[in-house]
Design a protein around this motif. Structure first.
Motif, PDB file in Angstrom:
ATOM      1  N   GLN A 116     -40.216  37.405  42.780  1.00 25.50           N
ATOM      2  CA  GLN A 116     -39.839  36.178  42.083  1.00 25.50           C
ATOM      3  C   GLN A 116     -40.964  35.150  42.114  1.00 25.50           C
ATOM      4  O   GLN A 116     -41.212  34.446  41.130  1.00 25.50           O
ATOM      5  CB  GLN A 116     -38.572  35.583  42.718  1.00 25.50           C
ATOM      6  N   ALA A 117     -41.659  35.059  43.245  1.00 21.96           N
ATOM      7  CA  ALA A 117     -42.790  34.131  43.342  1.00 21.96           C
ATOM      8  C   ALA A 117     -43.880  34.528  42.354  1.00 21.96           C
ATOM      9  O   ALA A 117     -44.520  33.661  41.732  1.00 21.96           O
ATOM     10  CB  ALA A 117     -43.334  34.112  44.765  1.00 21.96           C
ATOM     11  N   GLY A 118     -44.103  35.842  42.190  1.00 21.60           N
ATOM     12  CA  GLY A 118     -45.107  36.315  41.246  1.00 21.60           C
ATOM     13  C   GLY A 118     -44.737  36.012  39.810  1.00 21.60           C
ATOM     14  O   GLY A 118     -45.606  35.706  38.984  1.00 21.60           O
ATOM     15  N   LYS A 119     -43.443  36.086  39.507  1.00 21.03           N
ATOM     16  CA  LYS A 119     -42.987  35.790  38.141  1.00 21.03           C
ATOM     17  C   LYS A 119     -43.105  34.306  37.813  1.00 21.03           C
ATOM     18  O   LYS A 119     -43.345  33.945  36.662  1.00 21.03           O
ATOM     19  CB  LYS A 119     -41.530  36.230  37.973  1.00 21.03           C
ATOM     20  N   ARG A 120     -42.929  33.471  38.836  1.00 19.52           N
ATOM     21  CA  ARG A 120     -42.995  32.023  38.617  1.00 19.52           C
ATOM     22  C   ARG A 120     -44.429  31.548  38.827  1.00 19.52           C
ATOM     23  O   ARG A 120     -44.734  30.829  39.770  1.00 19.52           O
ATOM     24  CB  ARG A 120     -42.026  31.301  39.550  1.00 19.52           C
ATOM     25  N   ASN A 121     -45.318  31.965  37.919  1.00 21.74           N
ATOM     26  CA  ASN A 121     -46.714  31.558  38.070  1.00 21.74           C
ATOM     27  C   ASN A 121     -46.935  30.090  37.731  1.00 21.74           C
ATOM     28  O   ASN A 121     -48.048  29.582  37.826  1.00 21.74           O
ATOM     29  CB  ASN A 121     -47.639  32.453  37.235  1.00 21.74           C
ATOM     30  N   ASP A 122     -45.852  29.403  37.333  1.00 24.61           N
ATOM     31  CA  ASP A 122     -45.923  27.957  37.125  1.00 24.61           C
ATOM     32  C   ASP A 122     -45.740  27.189  38.434  1.00 24.61           C
ATOM     33  O   ASP A 122     -45.921  25.971  38.458  1.00 24.61           O
ATOM     34  CB  ASP A 122     -44.856  27.515  36.123  1.00 24.61           C
ATOM     35  N   LEU A 123     -45.412  27.928  39.508  1.00 17.23           N
ATOM     36  CA  LEU A 123     -45.155  27.278  40.789  1.00 17.23           C
ATOM     37  C   LEU A 123     -46.254  27.586  41.799  1.00 17.23           C
ATOM     38  O   LEU A 123     -46.707  28.725  41.905  1.00 17.23           O
ATOM     39  CB  LEU A 123     -43.812  27.744  41.366  1.00 17.23           C
ATOM     40  N   ALA A 124     -46.631  26.566  42.550  1.00 15.39           N
ATOM     41  CA  ALA A 124     -47.567  26.752  43.666  1.00 15.39           C
ATOM     42  C   ALA A 124     -46.748  27.043  44.912  1.00 15.39           C
ATOM     43  O   ALA A 124     -46.261  26.126  45.581  1.00 15.39           O
ATOM     44  CB  ALA A 124     -48.428  25.504  43.854  1.00 15.39           C
ATOM     45  N   VAL A 125     -46.549  28.332  45.199  1.00 14.92           N
ATOM     46  CA  VAL A 125     -45.689  28.730  46.321  1.00 14.92           C
ATOM     47  C   VAL A 125     -46.227  30.007  46.944  1.00 14.92           C
ATOM     48  O   VAL A 125     -46.789  30.860  46.250  1.00 14.92           O
ATOM     49  CB  VAL A 125     -44.223  28.930  45.860  1.00 14.92           C
ATOM     50  N   GLN A 126     -46.067  30.125  48.246  1.00 16.55           N
ATOM     51  CA  GLN A 126     -46.487  31.320  48.966  1.00 16.55           C
ATOM     52  C   GLN A 126     -45.334  31.798  49.849  1.00 16.55           C
ATOM     53  O   GLN A 126     -44.697  31.009  50.550  1.00 16.55           O
ATOM     54  CB  GLN A 126     -47.709  31.034  49.842  1.00 16.55           C
ATOM     55  N   VAL A 127     -45.059  33.106  49.784  1.00 17.04           N
ATOM     56  CA  VAL A 127     -43.998  33.729  50.577  1.00 17.04           C
ATOM     57  C   VAL A 127     -44.652  34.652  51.596  1.00 17.04           C
ATOM     58  O   VAL A 127     -45.312  35.620  51.235  1.00 17.04           O
ATOM     59  CB  VAL A 127     -43.030  34.516  49.677  1.00 17.04           C
ATOM     60  N   ASP A 128     -44.480  34.359  52.876  1.00 19.83           N
ATOM     61  CA  ASP A 128     -45.098  35.146  53.951  1.00 19.83           C
ATOM     62  C   ASP A 128     -44.023  35.843  54.780  1.00 19.83           C
ATOM     63  O   ASP A 128     -43.063  35.210  55.234  1.00 19.83           O
ATOM     64  CB  ASP A 128     -45.923  34.238  54.870  1.00 19.83           C
ATOM     65  N   HIS A 129     -44.190  37.146  54.974  1.00 20.80           N
ATOM     66  CA  HIS A 129     -43.272  37.931  55.794  1.00 20.80           C
ATOM     67  C   HIS A 129     -43.657  37.744  57.262  1.00 20.80           C
ATOM     68  O   HIS A 129     -44.727  38.173  57.683  1.00 20.80           O
ATOM     69  CB  HIS A 129     -43.366  39.409  55.387  1.00 20.80           C
ATOM     70  N   LEU A 130     -42.780  37.134  58.040  1.00 18.58           N
ATOM     71  CA  LEU A 130     -43.083  36.772  59.426  1.00 18.58           C
ATOM     72  C   LEU A 130     -42.393  37.664  60.457  1.00 18.58           C
ATOM     73  O   LEU A 130     -42.628  37.511  61.659  1.00 18.58           O
ATOM     74  CB  LEU A 130     -42.664  35.320  59.685  1.00 18.58           C
ATOM     75  N   SER A 131     -41.547  38.582  60.008  1.00 17.25           N
ATOM     76  CA  SER A 131     -40.652  39.300  60.918  1.00 17.25           C
ATOM     77  C   SER A 131     -41.373  40.015  62.051  1.00 17.25           C
ATOM     78  O   SER A 131     -40.888  40.035  63.196  1.00 17.25           O
ATOM     79  CB  SER A 131     -39.803  40.303  60.137  1.00 17.25           C
ATOM     80  N   ASP A 132     -42.510  40.635  61.766  1.00 13.53           N
ATOM     81  CA  ASP A 132     -43.195  41.431  62.786  1.00 13.53           C
ATOM     82  C   ASP A 132     -43.790  40.573  63.898  1.00 13.53           C
ATOM     83  O   ASP A 132     -44.110  41.085  64.976  1.00 13.53           O
ATOM     84  CB  ASP A 132     -44.311  42.269  62.145  1.00 13.53           C
ATOM     85  N   THR A 133     -43.944  39.294  63.656  1.00 19.36           N
ATOM     86  CA  THR A 133     -44.545  38.401  64.660  1.00 19.36           C
ATOM     87  C   THR A 133     -43.518  37.541  65.386  1.00 19.36           C
ATOM     88  O   THR A 133     -43.870  36.810  66.306  1.00 19.36           O
ATOM     89  CB  THR A 133     -45.569  37.464  63.996  1.00 19.36           C
ATOM     90  N   MET A 134     -42.249  37.662  64.977  1.00 17.51           N
ATOM     91  CA  MET A 134     -41.232  36.721  65.434  1.00 17.51           C
ATOM     92  C   MET A 134     -40.158  37.409  66.268  1.00 17.51           C
ATOM     93  O   MET A 134     -39.606  38.432  65.874  1.00 17.51           O
ATOM     94  CB  MET A 134     -40.582  36.061  64.208  1.00 17.51           C
ATOM     95  N   GLY A 135     -39.868  36.841  67.444  1.00 15.63           N
ATOM     96  CA  GLY A 135     -38.719  37.252  68.221  1.00 15.63           C
ATOM     97  C   GLY A 135     -37.577  36.283  67.977  1.00 15.63           C
ATOM     98  O   GLY A 135     -37.807  35.113  67.663  1.00 15.63           O
ATOM     99  N   MET A 136     -36.330  36.764  68.127  1.00 18.31           N
ATOM    100  CA  MET A 136     -35.166  35.911  67.876  1.00 18.31           C
ATOM    101  C   MET A 136     -34.104  36.224  68.923  1.00 18.31           C
ATOM    102  O   MET A 136     -33.671  37.375  69.062  1.00 18.31           O
ATOM    103  CB  MET A 136     -34.637  36.145  66.465  1.00 18.31           C
ATOM    104  N   ILE A 137     -33.704  35.214  69.663  1.00 16.56           N
ATOM    105  CA  ILE A 137     -32.705  35.360  70.728  1.00 16.56           C
ATOM    106  C   ILE A 137     -31.664  34.254  70.554  1.00 16.56           C
ATOM    107  O   ILE A 137     -32.010  33.085  70.383  1.00 16.56           O
ATOM    108  CB  ILE A 137     -33.355  35.238  72.116  1.00 16.56           C
ATOM    109  N   ALA A 138     -30.386  34.633  70.597  1.00 17.76           N
ATOM    110  CA  ALA A 138     -29.314  33.645  70.476  1.00 17.76           C
ATOM    111  C   ALA A 138     -28.553  33.520  71.779  1.00 17.76           C
ATOM    112  O   ALA A 138     -28.308  34.523  72.464  1.00 17.76           O
ATOM    113  CB  ALA A 138     -28.359  34.038  69.355  1.00 17.76           C
TER     114      ALA A 138
END
Length: 282
Positions: A127-149
């Motif tokens: 979707q970010a690629g299709k919206r070339n009118d928008l200045a936006v970056q989508v970064d996949h963070l999952s491999d660097t992030m731990g999550m504990i509840a």
């Protein structure tokens, strides 16, 4: 199967391990009923390292999130969060997500479901690629992030022993930076149990340090590790939806009872026309 940074901890604690969405995860420790009651009466600790996270940045990050999400993220002040749905053009639910506006006010942090992570990231980047009118970056963070509840009536007193800043005045669906056992974390006052608590996001390599510190701090307050089995019964009791059960890409938000997370009175977003048609049909 993929493993979270805490897999060895679960084995040492005697957890029954299963394959969940391609992840080696604890389904239970002492038993689902006992763990369910522990969260309702004391506190439970959950490894959510299988969940997905995405960073959305750029001058048009907000416009993009409002384009791909059903809810209105423009209401978010720095450090606030909102529940939203990513929809396909026919109005079906691709996934339900939580969008945090970073406490710094710069960029957004999006949490996605473990079973949908690869699909969601690909779709967001498409979707970010299709919206070339928008200045936006989508970064996949999952491999660097731990999550504990940590969830339950004793969660606040346990966390207070460790947090470098006071988190007690945080509102539901908010985020604040803190340190737990000298590890910098983002603390979200969110959860999936119907109880008070926090979801901590930290560097994946520091997950074990945060887990051990919380377990030690909660030892005298009934804190116990909780598996995915009790997490499911807790969310059912709290009437919280799960992707693949109450919603999927063929079920629209209204049929799923999630119409409250749809804001039609704003600019176009993916699936909006389909939902307008659903509303018109009654």
């Amino acid at each position: 199967m993929k493993k979270t940074a805490l897999a060895e901890k679960h084995e040492q604690l005697g957890a029954r391990m299963v394959d969940f969405a391609g992840w080696y995860m604890p389904v239970q420790y002492s038993g689902i009923i006992e763990e369910h009651r522990t969260v309702r009466t004391a506190a439970g600790l959950f490894d959510l390292g299988h969940m997905g996270q995405v960073g959305v940045t750029g001058a048009d990050a907000l416009t993009f999130l409002n384009y791909i999400g059903s809810n209105d993220a423009s209401v978010l002040a720095p450090g606030q969060a909102i529940y939203s749905l990513m929809l396909n053009p026919t109005g079906g639910v691709i996934d339900d997500i939580i969008i945090y506006r970073n406490p710094s006010g710069v960029g957004y942090f999006v949490v996605i479901n473990a079973s949908n992570t690869d699909k969601d990231v690909s779709w967001l980047q498409e979707q970010a690629g299709k919206r070339n009118d928008l200045a936006v970056q989508v970064d996949h963070l999952s491999d660097t992030m731990g999550m504990i509840a940590i969830q339950g009536p004793n969660a606040a007193s346990i966390v207070a022993k460790l947090s470098s800043v006071d988190l007690s005045d945080m509102e539901s669906f908010s985020m604040r930076e803190t340190q737990i056992a000298d590890v910098t974390c983002m603390a979200g006052r969110t959860g999936y149990t119907g109880e008070d608590g926090w979801e901590f996001y930290c560097p994946v390599d520091d997950s074990a340090q945060v887990w051990d510190a919380l377990m030690a701090a909660g030892q005298d307050e009934g804190l116990r590790p909780i598996g995915l089995g009790a997490r499911d019964t807790l969310r059912l009791e709290a009437r919280m939806p799960l992707y693949g059960n109450e919603m999927n890409d063929e079920i629209n938000p209204y049929d799923a009872g999630l119409g409250w997370a749809v804001k039609l009175d704003r600019d176009d977003f993916v699936g909006r026309d389909a939902l307008l048609a659903v509303r018109e049909r009654g």
